[in-house]
Design a protein around this motif. Sequence first.
Motif: not given
Length: 75
Positions: A24-42, A55-61
């Motif tokens: 798992g991990g911090s919701a705020a940090q995970t959101s920032l990383l997920a957004g960066l991944i999608r931005q750079r992918a596009q 395991i991929a709980a909460s932030g990992g998922y």
Amino acid sequence: ARAIEKAFERPGVGAVALVINSPGGSAAQTSLLAGLIRQRAQETDRPVYAFVEDIAASGGYWLACAADEIYAQEV
């Protein structure tokens, strides 16, 4: 974020792989990383594949959901 940027900057790479093993991990940090991944992918027009290890709980998922495809062991 630096590792994600580096993965998308590599020349000649057709896709980016996320290897996830996280309780798992911090919701705020995970959101920032997920957004960066999608931005750079596009921006680079590269697909993203997530490979879930143990395991991929909460932030990992959440990060896995930022990928175009998710691969995990069937239960």
